[in-house]
Scaffold this motif. Structure first.
Motif, mmCIF file in Angstrom:
data_model
loop_
_atom_site.group_PDB
_atom_site.id
_atom_site.type_symbol
_atom_site.label_atom_id
_atom_site.label_comp_id
_atom_site.label_asym_id
_atom_site.label_seq_id
_atom_site.Cartn_x
_atom_site.Cartn_y
_atom_site.Cartn_z
ATOM 1 N N VAL A 163 -12.183 -12.439 3.990
ATOM 2 C CA VAL A 163 -12.559 -11.681 2.796
ATOM 3 C C VAL A 163 -11.436 -10.714 2.448
ATOM 4 C CG1 VAL A 163 -14.342 -10.262 1.716
ATOM 5 C CG2 VAL A 163 -14.949 -11.768 3.630
ATOM 6 N N LEU A 164 -11.119 -10.634 1.170
ATOM 7 C CA LEU A 164 -10.130 -9.668 0.678
ATOM 8 C C LEU A 164 -10.851 -8.361 0.375
ATOM 9 C CD1 LEU A 164 -7.195 -9.148 -0.308
ATOM 10 C CD2 LEU A 164 -7.940 -9.945 -2.572
ATOM 11 N N VAL A 165 -10.503 -7.303 1.110
ATOM 12 C CA VAL A 165 -11.260 -6.045 1.003
ATOM 13 C C VAL A 165 -10.333 -4.856 0.756
ATOM 14 C CG1 VAL A 165 -13.141 -6.851 2.474
ATOM 15 C CG2 VAL A 165 -11.186 -5.690 3.514
ATOM 16 N N ALA A 166 -10.936 -3.823 0.161
ATOM 17 C CA ALA A 166 -10.251 -2.546 -0.052
ATOM 18 C C ALA A 166 -11.316 -1.473 -0.183
ATOM 19 C CB ALA A 166 -9.370 -2.588 -1.297
ATOM 20 N N ALA A 167 -10.894 -0.214 -0.159
ATOM 21 C CA ALA A 167 -11.825 0.891 -0.369
ATOM 22 C C ALA A 167 -12.316 0.881 -1.825
ATOM 23 C CB ALA A 167 -11.143 2.221 -0.047
ATOM 24 N N PRO A 168 -13.484 1.463 -2.111
ATOM 25 C CA PRO A 168 -14.037 1.436 -3.470
ATOM 26 C C PRO A 168 -13.096 1.987 -4.536
ATOM 27 C CG PRO A 168 -15.716 2.134 -1.905
ATOM 28 C CD PRO A 168 -14.434 2.045 -1.141
ATOM 29 N N LYS A 214 2.728 -16.594 -2.570
ATOM 30 C CA LYS A 214 3.101 -15.900 -1.347
ATOM 31 C C LYS A 214 3.105 -14.398 -1.616
ATOM 32 C CE LYS A 214 6.070 -19.595 0.435
ATOM 33 N NZ LYS A 214 7.438 -19.958 0.881
ATOM 34 N N PRO A 215 2.807 -13.582 -0.597
ATOM 35 C CA PRO A 215 2.887 -12.126 -0.787
ATOM 36 C C PRO A 215 4.304 -11.719 -1.161
ATOM 37 C CG PRO A 215 1.799 -12.678 1.282
ATOM 38 C CD PRO A 215 2.382 -13.945 0.765
ATOM 39 N N SER A 216 4.410 -10.762 -2.066
ATOM 40 C CA SER A 216 5.729 -10.331 -2.537
ATOM 41 C C SER A 216 6.180 -9.018 -1.917
ATOM 42 C CB SER A 216 5.710 -10.174 -4.066
ATOM 43 O OG SER A 216 4.725 -9.228 -4.459
ATOM 44 N N ALA A 217 5.320 -8.401 -1.106
ATOM 45 C CA ALA A 217 5.655 -7.105 -0.507
ATOM 46 C C ALA A 217 5.397 -7.143 0.991
ATOM 47 C CB ALA A 217 4.816 -5.996 -1.152
ATOM 48 N N SER A 218 6.038 -6.241 1.716
ATOM 49 C CA SER A 218 5.766 -6.096 3.145
ATOM 50 C C SER A 218 4.584 -5.148 3.322
ATOM 51 C CB SER A 218 7.001 -5.551 3.859
ATOM 52 O OG SER A 218 7.383 -4.310 3.301
ATOM 53 N N ALA A 219 4.082 -5.092 4.536
ATOM 54 C CA ALA A 219 2.913 -4.268 4.803
ATOM 55 C C ALA A 219 3.270 -2.782 4.858
ATOM 56 C CB ALA A 219 2.254 -4.691 6.104
ATOM 57 N N ALA A 220 2.354 -1.954 4.385
ATOM 58 C CA ALA A 220 2.504 -0.506 4.524
ATOM 59 C C ALA A 220 2.039 -0.049 5.895
ATOM 60 C CB ALA A 220 1.703 0.206 3.440
ATOM 61 N N VAL A 221 1.038 -0.765 6.448
ATOM 62 C CA VAL A 221 0.496 -0.425 7.764
ATOM 63 C C VAL A 221 0.381 -1.703 8.586
ATOM 64 C CG1 VAL A 221 -1.443 0.545 9.057
ATOM 65 C CG2 VAL A 221 -0.842 1.490 6.810
ATOM 66 N N ILE A 222 0.876 -1.663 9.825
ATOM 67 C CA ILE A 222 0.694 -2.755 10.771
ATOM 68 C C ILE A 222 -0.096 -2.205 11.954
ATOM 69 C CG2 ILE A 222 1.806 -4.326 12.402
ATOM 70 C CD1 ILE A 222 2.190 -5.223 9.571
ATOM 71 N N GLY A 231 -10.473 0.084 9.815
ATOM 72 C CA GLY A 231 -10.554 1.542 9.706
ATOM 73 C C GLY A 231 -9.577 2.091 8.694
ATOM 74 N N CYS A 232 -8.350 1.549 8.674
ATOM 75 C CA CYS A 232 -7.346 1.993 7.710
ATOM 76 C C CYS A 232 -7.781 1.672 6.279
ATOM 77 C CB CYS A 232 -6.000 1.338 8.001
ATOM 78 S SG CYS A 232 -5.190 1.934 9.498
ATOM 79 N N VAL A 233 -8.319 0.478 6.084
ATOM 80 C CA VAL A 233 -8.755 0.075 4.741
ATOM 81 C C VAL A 233 -9.907 0.968 4.274
ATOM 82 C CG1 VAL A 233 -9.852 -1.777 3.417
ATOM 83 C CG2 VAL A 233 -7.965 -2.294 4.976
ATOM 84 N N ALA A 234 -10.868 1.224 5.145
ATOM 85 C CA ALA A 234 -11.995 2.079 4.779
ATOM 86 C C ALA A 234 -11.534 3.488 4.428
ATOM 87 C CB ALA A 234 -13.005 2.126 5.919
ATOM 88 N N ALA A 235 -10.442 3.924 5.060
ATOM 89 C CA ALA A 235 -9.908 5.264 4.774
ATOM 90 C C ALA A 235 -9.069 5.296 3.503
ATOM 91 C CB ALA A 235 -9.078 5.750 5.957
ATOM 92 N N GLY A 236 -8.851 4.124 2.890
ATOM 93 C CA GLY A 236 -8.122 4.085 1.626
ATOM 94 C C GLY A 236 -6.663 3.733 1.736
ATOM 95 N N ALA A 237 -6.226 3.211 2.895
ATOM 96 C CA ALA A 237 -4.801 2.921 3.083
ATOM 97 C C ALA A 237 -4.318 1.765 2.214
ATOM 98 C CB ALA A 237 -4.522 2.611 4.552
ATOM 99 N N GLY A 238 -5.191 0.856 1.827
ATOM 100 C CA GLY A 238 -4.769 -0.288 1.027
ATOM 101 C C GLY A 238 -5.747 -1.428 1.157
#
Length: 298
Positions: A163-168, A214-222, A231-238
């Motif tokens: 599933v593709l998820v992000a914060a609200p 294909k993704p065009s960017a690298s990750a902000a958080v690994i 946890g990072c996604v729920a906190a709004g990281a991306g």
């Protein structure tokens, strides 16, 4: 004919390598080579062809393996069943990816503890764990990589929906699934990516299956554990791509939002792998059967 020679022969046949067979048997490679040569002298025919990557069975070798392996496995089962009657506990060494093993496989096996089973758990990447399984360090390995060759046997365990998820707040900024579907993958460019590895394995698979891109960017958080990614996604990281079982509660509570609902969601199949022949051991067979039965409800 010496049963020890036949046991060594079957192990080499399944491993496809004198070196791997020696590790499994607890012998030196010269000892394994000597035993195979002794058996070949008794039979008067070559059983293996040596090559740079190991050994390949001759026609005679394949025929012999098919004849004797089931009987050797049966003898092992009889022996181990007798030992089990004298033992209060038996130990199963389980290995797999940390999130799936912790959230699904290990809880599924806990009822067997009351029946006298002990469990030891190892985490790691698929190739490393399969190598450990082949070497005898693990008894059962959950893996998304289906092993090949005769040394390991695998059974499909379950499919995992991604599933593709992000914060609200990110979902509101993107305008919802309909807008995202209309604009395509480029609409996601402003959102940072959160993943388990620099190669973006989950995001790349999702992008390919859903967007044919294909993704065009690298990750902000690994973060190497998917629970940390959540946890990072729920906190709004991306945004991130996560297994549905792992983020189901967060989706239900509204901590995260599914950005898309594709008609055919990307899936990943997990396999339950064992060393060929070890399902003759009652404690491993019981754990293997229990996991497969429980996974029907996953």
């Amino acid at each position: 004919m010496d049963l020890a020679l036949l046991r060594t022969f079957v192990t080499v046949h399944r491993a496809g390598s004198l070196t791997r067979a020696a590790a499994l048997l607890g012998l030196s490679q010269p000892a394994v080579t000597s035993q195979i040569q002794a058996l070949e002298r008794q039979l008067g025919r070559p059983l293996f062809l040596r090559n740079a990557r190991g050994v390949t069975a001759t026609t005679i070798g394949d025929e012999l393996a098919h004849k004797v392996a089931p009987h050797l496995d049966a003898l092992t089962e009889i022996t181990e069943t007798g030992l089990a009657a004298d033992s209060v506990t038996r130990t199963v060494h389980l290995a797999g990816p940390p999130e799936f093993t912790a959230e699904r496989a290990l809880p599924a096996l806990t009822p067997l503890i009351a029946q006298g089973l002990s469990i030891r758990v190892s985490f790691g990447p698929a190739e490393e764990l399969l190598t450990g399984l082949a070497a005898g360090h693990h008894d059962l390995t959950v893996t998304a990589v289906r092993p090949r060759g005769g040394l390991l046997t695998s059974t499909p365990l379950c499919d995992e929906e991604h599933v593709l998820v992000a914060a609200p707040r990110w979902a509101a900024r993107l305008g919802g699934p309909a807008v995202l579907q209309a604009r395509g993958v480029r609409a996601l460019d402003p959102v940072p990516l959160v993943e388990v590895h620099e190669s973006l394995p989950l995001i790349t698979r999702y992008w390919s299956a859903v967007f044919d891109a294909k993704p065009s960017a690298s990750a902000a958080v690994i973060a190497s554990d998917l629970r940390a990614v959540l946890g990072c996604v729920a906190a709004g990281a991306g945004l991130a791509v996560l297994p549905r079982y792992l983020c189901a509660d967060a989706l239900g509570s509204g901590e995260v939002v599914a950005l898309l609902d594709p008609p055919v969601p990307p899936l990943r199949t997990y396999f339950l792998a064992v060393r060929t022949g070890t399902l003759g051991l009652p404690h491993i067979a019981r754990a293997h059967e229990w996991l497969l039965r429980t996974a029907v409800g996953w």
